[in-house]
Enzyme design. Structure first.
Site, PDB file in Angstrom:
ATOM      1  N   SER A   1     -43.627  36.692  65.040  1.00 64.23           N
ATOM      2  CA  SER A   1     -43.795  37.727  64.016  1.00 64.23           C
ATOM      3  C   SER A   1     -44.178  37.082  62.701  1.00 64.23           C
ATOM      4  CB  SER A   1     -42.485  38.492  63.814  1.00 64.23           C
ATOM      5  OG  SER A   1     -42.561  39.282  62.629  1.00 64.23           O
TER       6      SER A   1
ATOM      7  N   TYR B   1     -33.882  38.467  62.649  1.00 62.78           N
ATOM      8  CA  TYR B   1     -35.172  38.568  63.344  1.00 62.78           C
ATOM      9  C   TYR B   1     -36.088  37.408  62.933  1.00 62.78           C
ATOM     10  CZ  TYR B   1     -39.184  41.190  65.283  1.00 62.78           C
ATOM     11  OH  TYR B   1     -40.267  41.609  66.015  1.00 62.78           O
TER      12      TYR B   1
END
Lengths: 80, 247
Positions: free
Chosen positions: B146, B159
């Site tokens: 990401s 995350y």
């Protein structure tokens, strides 16, 4: 698994090692992995072959102890 | 079906019932890969993905299982390999979860859940995949990271840590197995229109130079390239697909 002979294992180990690059004629019992340019990744793959074909599980610490082709054959035969 | 041809192996895409994973599964099937469409909870979604692939002339099968469960990777590989009778030569670690919270409030559970699914599961799946890829002297692993691993996004420290870990994992594994003909790369998508970003504040879009969200198909196109024969010399790379967000 006690039916596996030393010769059978040695033939298979030599065949596997040859697939990693060295000339088959150089792969003798006394040859060291260092001489053959067989590195740790090759030994991991050898361990997988041995596990798949003989059901012998060789862990990382087992493989670290191995110096020669004969060491590997003897270890596999003793566990098979 | 431009590059469709008989493939020597199968492709496993985790978290493929919707969003980016579904688009990746469709793209790989279009290239001729038989695809395992893994899902955790959205059975209907996964079955719809398989149905669409089959109606387009491809091959796919649903593979249920929560990748965070340590027993699941072996099950997925055995099931997929027995279904198609070939080794898995493409692995796309796409399954991911988010549990956003500002760090002072982040719970142990929110931390662990995100690390388990986004990072630890990818490690276990990769370990299993490398067994057959090493023997085959061929393989493609694509890890969906990401942009937040590269550019901070408040509320996503768990995350971000998992995805940054995934990028470092990608690079190290890539170097370890490079001479076996296996490539390992990471994609870092930015803002992509999916269920996962539906609840995220649209304010972030203002920071995207392209001034729009990306589509799952735009991410899938990059996976398709990294999996292709043409990408054989690309390994250990991180490809951002983010409209310029991390630039």
């Amino acid at each position: 698994m006690s039916t596996v002979t030393n010769e059978q294992v040695e033939t298979r180990v030599v065949e596997a090692l040859a697939s990693f690059g060295p000339d088959p004629s150089q792969i003798t019992r006394d040859a060291t992995f260092e001489e053959l340019d067989i590195d740790s990744l090759d030994l991991v793959e050898l361990a997988q072959i041995v596990e798949d074909e003989y059901g012998v599980v060789l862990k990382g610490e087992d493989m670290k102890e191995l110096k020669t082709v004969g060491d590997a054959v003897d270890l596999i035969v003793s566990r098979a | 079906m431009a590059e469709a041809s008989a493939k020597p192996g199968a492709a496993l895409v985790t978290g493929a019932s919707r969003g980016i994973g579904a688009a990746i599964a469709r793209a790989l099937a279009a290239d001729g890969w038989p695809v395992g469409v893994n899902y955790r909870s959205d059975k209907d979604g996964a079955e719809a993905v398989v149905a669409q692939i089959e109606s387009d002339g491809g091959r796919a099968t649903v593979l249920p299982g929560d990748v965070a469960d340590p027993a699941v990777p072996d099950q997925l590989f055995e099931s997929l390999e027995s279904t198609y009778g070939v080794p898995v030569l493409v692995l796309v670690n796409n399954a991911g979860v988010a549990a956003d919270n500002l760090s002072p409030s982040l719970t142990d559970e929110e931390w662990a859940t995100v690390i388990d699914t986004n990072l630890t599961a990818a490690f276990r799946l990769t370990r299993r995949a490398l067994k057959s890829m090493m023997r085959a002297r061929s393989g493609r692993i694509v890890n969906i990271a990401s942009v937040v691993a590269l550019r901070a996004n408040p509320g996503q420290s768990n995350y971000a840590a998992a995805k940054a870990g995934l990028i470092s994992f990608t690079k190290t594994v890539a170097v370890e197995v490079a001479r076996r003909g296996i490539t390992v790369n990471a994609l870092a998508p930015g803002w992509i229109d999916t269920d996962m970003t539906a609840d995220v504040s649209k304010d972030l879009l203002a920071a995207v130079p392209a001034r729009r969200a990306g589509t799952p198909e735009e991410v899938a196109a990059c996976v398709r390239f990294l999996v292709s024969d043409q990408a054989g010399y690309v390994t250990g790379a991180v490809l951002t697909v983010d409209g310029g967000l991390a630039a």
